[in-house]
Design an enzyme around this catalytic site. Structure first.
Site, PDB file in Angstrom:
ATOM      1  CG  ASP A   1       2.159  84.853  64.439  1.00  0.00           C
ATOM      2  OD1 ASP A   1       1.291  84.247  63.786  1.00  0.00           O
ATOM      3  OD2 ASP A   1       2.970  85.637  63.918  1.00  0.00           O
TER       4      ASP A   1
ATOM      5  CD  GLU B   1      -1.341  78.851  61.938  1.00  0.00           C
ATOM      6  OE1 GLU B   1      -0.096  78.740  61.914  1.00  0.00           O
ATOM      7  OE2 GLU B   1      -1.930  79.897  62.233  1.00  0.00           O
TER       8      GLU B   1
ATOM      9  CG  ASP C   1       0.104  86.488  57.685  1.00  0.00           C
ATOM     10  OD1 ASP C   1      -0.109  87.136  58.732  1.00  0.00           O
ATOM     11  OD2 ASP C   1       1.073  85.720  57.537  1.00  0.00           O
TER      12      ASP C   1
HETATM   13  C1  GLC Z   1       3.170  85.729  60.603  1.00  0.00           C
HETATM   14  C2  GLC Z   1       2.082  86.542  61.280  1.00  0.00           C
HETATM   15  C3  GLC Z   1       2.316  88.016  61.049  1.00  0.00           C
HETATM   16  C4  GLC Z   1       3.705  88.396  61.546  1.00  0.00           C
HETATM   17  C5  GLC Z   1       4.761  87.514  60.898  1.00  0.00           C
HETATM   18  C6  GLC Z   1       6.143  87.734  61.490  1.00  0.00           C
HETATM   19  O1  GLC Z   1       3.105  85.856  59.235  1.00  0.00           O
HETATM   20  O2  GLC Z   1       0.815  86.153  60.857  1.00  0.00           O
HETATM   21  O3  GLC Z   1       1.337  88.773  61.694  1.00  0.00           O
HETATM   22  O4  GLC Z   1       3.950  89.735  61.267  1.00  0.00           O
HETATM   23  O5  GLC Z   1       4.445  86.155  61.069  1.00  0.00           O
HETATM   24  O6  GLC Z   1       6.138  87.457  62.849  1.00  0.00           O
END
Ligand code: GLC
Length: 639
Positions: free
Chosen positions: A311, A314, A424
């Site tokens: 995650d 980017e 998201d």
């Molecule tokens: C980011 C991710 C999401 C996750 C959050 C907390 O927003 O895209 O999927 O739940 O971080 O880790």
């Protein structure tokens, strides 16, 4: 494949992104159909009135990309609205198709690229660069499917997940303890809803430190992993790239000592902030760093974990230490002034500039095995190399195992190392439609293992939106319900119509033999998992404008309902097909429908599947876990 289908043109001094796996000799002269203007840093092509543009993978808007401005610039962008220009990924492959002839282009460039597809002038397609250094591949073929195949040979075979990863996964940001996760498991079990994975979000970590587990919330973690696995459930944690700056934290200290973090021009490590607070970013573009970071997955593999989601890669920057200092200075100056309305807007803009600030991406550098490169020039490669680091580590550390791996950000080439989820999104009907429209473009680009947060990540979902989204999600390779902390709970057992949800998830499990065989075939033969109708019905112009029906493999077409309160929808049939209206895997009615337009009823719990002539749809008897499915004993619906 004959390499004559692909021509390579080199502009400037491009960097090797790793996207391409095939040697293609360099051509000279002007690339077919395009004019290049080095001074303006532009490529241009005219679009005929009939021209459609397909591709660009994970981005906003419809299947036909004509009429908007898209930017390859991986962004932490939770607003997946049609006014945006970038999402999390950069997939620079597209096909221009006027109905008779078509041509594909892949622009292999790791930095910012802008695709003005009939936005400034509806008859012009202009590609703009900050740096005119790139490899351009011109890919020919007699139809879009063939161009896709040729492109995919160029960039290499798609990632193949373990078969259990095709099961249903429950996720939510906010499961804080092992007991929270046990509750999810138990509720699904009580209702008999199939479940193969429970995802763990950042709360499992100790102070959000990467590769740690909070021992109070998750005592005896390896035992917990075993306990869940004995119940047929795999735990899948997320992994974020930023390493918390904290003395005594072994990973931080090791990375610091070895000089593995991204550095500013003065040689200092960049200090940015993400979930753990202040972090350094590992320099994944360096092979030693990739190996080091990847080796750290060992602690998780040793604990018995077999899947991960990468995650924030980017990379997302909540703030950088340097920019935050500038913001405070600026605000102090403004505080001294009597603010007129323009001063007030300036103040607001300063505050709004804190996260993911473009300046911050120009503040740090990578060491590409000896070559120093400023981050913004290679921005879209960060996630690729984080995912590559994990994928290569799994080959070293667990060579006999297939590991589930998918990422938020991506660039072409990453499709060989893992899949993607589309980040998201929100609990909106328009985001369900976006999910439908994005899937074929992801398939084109080789991201076969893909899916969205079902039900929507942000905002409060509703039972009907969730049900319609599950009805589409049962066809996407990644089938995961995920939501943000603070939003309405959306595990399927939270809703009234539990039996309907159970039937739908069971239908997914019944479809797994079909889904996995389409998937494996697409991965092996460089085909698409989901296709727009036009790709198979090139003689039928009506298919060009169908934006909300898809072909899944070669045997079926789906027409998901994606509108609030709808109890049916219009469907266009390019040929006679057999409609199967599923309420569950063994409760459905069928009807043969002629070519043409039909209004077809689909109550909230009904899924519309259309079998093409001469094809069949195999169905397994559902089981609670993928590994318990009897793949050899299948019922078949034929047409
Ligand atoms: C980011 C991710 C999401 C996750 C959050 C907390 O927003 O895209 O999927 O739940 O971080 O880790």
């Amino acid at each position: 494949m004959a390499v004559e289908n692909i021509k390579k043109y080199v502009f400037g001094n491009p960097l090797n992104t790793g996207a391409v796996v095939m040697e293609v000799a360099q051509s000279s002269g002007n690339p077919e159909g395009l004019s290049a203007d080095q001074a303006a840093k532009e490529l241009k092509t005219e679009l005929s009135k009939e021209a459609f543009v397909y591709g660009l993978g994970e981005t906003i808007r419809g299947i036909n990309k004509r009429g908007w401005l898209y930017r390859s610039n991986n962004a932490d962008e939770p607003h997946h609205e049609e006014g945006k220009n970038s999402l999390y990924a950069s997939h620079n492959f597209f096909i221009v198709d006027d109905g008779n002839s078509c041509i594909g282009y892949f622009i292999d460039h790791p930095g910012f690229v802008e695709f003005d597809i009939g936005y400034t002038d509806k008859d012009l397609f202009t590609v703009r660069f900050n740096d005119f250094d790139f490899d351009l591949y011109v890919i020919s073929g007699k139809e879009p499917k063939e161009i896709v195949k040729n492109f995919r040979e160029l960039v290499g075979k798609s990632y193949m997940p373990p078969v259990w990863a095709f099961g249903y996964g429950q996720s939510r940001w906010g499961y804080k303890t092992a007991d929270d996760i046990r509750t999810v498991r138990d509720r699904y079990k009580e209702l008999g809803i199939p479940l193969d994975m429970i995802y763990m979000d950042i709360d499992y970590m100790q102070d959000f430190k990467v590769f740690t587990i909070n021992p109070e919330r998750f005592p005896d973690f390896p035992d917990f992993v075993k306990e869940m696995k004995a119940e047929g459930i795999r735990l899948v944690p997320n992994v974020d790239p930023g390493v918390k700056i904290e003395d005594g934290y072994d990973i931080y200290e090791e990375g610091k000592e070895k000089g593995y973090y991204c550095k500013k021009v003065d040689g200092q490590d960049l200090v940015a902030a993400v979930w753990p607070g202040k972090v350094h970013f590992p320099d994944f573009l360096n092979s030693d760093v990739r190996k080091w970071f990847g080796d750290n997955y060992k602690v998780f593999l040793d604990a018995g974990l077999e899947g991960f989601w990468n995650d924030m890669n980017e990379p997302a920057i909540f703030y950088s230490e340097d920019h935050l200092a500038e913001v405070f200075e600026h605000v102090k100056e403004l505080e001294k002034k009597e603010l007129d309305i323009w001063g007030f807007f300036e103040f607001k803009d300063v505050l709004g500039s804190i996260d993911n600030n473009p300046e911050d991406y120009r503040r740090f550098y990578h060491d590409l095995d000896g070559r120093k490169v400023r981050h913004d020039k290679v921005h879209n490669l960060y996630s690729v190399n984080m995912t590559r680091s994990a994928s290569e580590a799994f080959k070293r550390l667990a060579p006999d195992k297939k590991i589930l791996l998918f990422s938020r950000a991506s660039y072409t080439g990453m499709h060989r190392y893992g899949g993607v989820w589309t980040g998201d999104n929100m609990a909106r009907w328009s985001h369900l439609l976006l999910n439908i429209q994005m899937m074929p473009a992801l398939s084109m680009n080789g991201f076969l293992f893909a899916g969205a947060d079902i039900g929507g990540f942000g905002g409060n979902t509703t039972e009907d939106l969730m049900m319609r989204w599950v009805e589409f999600g049962i066809f996407t390779p990644l089938f995961r319900n995920h939501s943000a902390i603070g939003t309405r709970d959306q595990e399927l057992y939270r809703f009234n119509r539990k039996d309907d949800f159970k039937n739908l998830v069971e239908l997914r499990y019944a479809l797994i033999p079909y889904i996995t065989s389409v998937f494996m075939n697409a991965a092996e033969k460089n085909d698409m998992y989901m296709k727009p109708l036009w790709f198979d019905y090139r003689g039928d112009d009506r298919c060009r404008e169908v934006e909300d029906q898809l072909l899944v493999g070669d045997s079926i077409m789906i027409a998901p309902v994606h509108e609030q309160n709808a109890t049916g929808r219009y469907v266009y049939l390019p040929e006679e097909m057999k409609l199967v209206r599923f309420r569950s895997y063994d409760d459905y009615d069928t009807e043969v429908l002629s070519k043409g337009d039909h209004y077809i009823k689909a109550e909230l719990n009904e899924v519309l599947v259309f079998i093409r002539p001469g094809r069949e749809l195999p169905l397994a008897t559902p089981a609670r876990h993928v590994e318990d499915l009897d793949m050899n004993n299948l019922k078949v619906i034929k047409f």
